[in-house]
Design a protein around this motif. Structure first.
Motif: not given
Length: 176
Positions: A21-23, A75-79, A172-173
């Motif tokens: 997740t990210a803030t 922002l894309d996580l785990d692209p 990002i964590r």
């Protein structure tokens, strides 16, 4: 002997992928997160800002106090596409930047302490130049588009400096 070792290790289960997740930062440099729907530059295309990258691509608008400059950031996580080294495939960068480019037009910049790769490009749309940057590592991808309503447009180097400021505030964590 090596077949037995292969069979023994071949049956091991892989650990599940790490969820993240990210803030999105409330501020970076002189920019602040848009606070009202009429400040969002994403309203026409995505129905407004989405600050939760765990649901879908996060879309955020950051505004400058001068009222002339702002940033559209995703922002894309785990692209799915690893653009941590994007110069090797022009099609990947063209897709991320949503404009056809060749690797000669892309410049690499220092991303700061977050690591990964920061690449920026200058391009023209309707006789107006602009710059766009993409940053990536193995866990996230960020695209940043400066929007200037009047005056001089930022160079890729200036945009990279502001994106580096954003990346320094991005957290990002892993999700437990």
């Amino acid at each position: 002997m090596s077949i037995i070792v292969w069979v023994a290790t071949g049956n091991e289960e892989k650990p599940p992928p790490t969820k993240r997740t990210a803030t999105m930062p409330a501020r970076f440099g002189e920019y602040r997160l848009a606070g009202k729907d009429d400040e969002s530059l994403w309203t026409a295309t995505h129905g407004g800002d989405n600050l939760d990258p765990t649901i879908e691509t996060a879309h955020a608008t950051y505004v400058h106090p001068d009222g002339v400059k702002s940033f559209m950031i995703t922002l894309d996580l785990d692209p799915i596409v690893d653009d941590s080294d994007p110069g090797g495939n022009d099609d990947v960068i063209s897709a991320l930047l949503n404009t056809p480019i060749d690797s000669g037009a892309v410049k690499t910049y220092d991303p700061g302490s977050i690591g990964g790769k920061l690449r920026c490009v200058k391009y023209a749309v309707k006789n107006t130049t602009s710059s766009r940057c993409v940053w990536g590592n193995d866990v996230a991808t960020v695209t940043a588009q400066p929007v200037v309503t009047s005056g001089t447009r930022p160079t890729p180097g200036q945009t990279a400096t502001e994106v580096r400021s954003f990346l320094a505030e991005l957290h990002i964590r892993a999700v437990q």
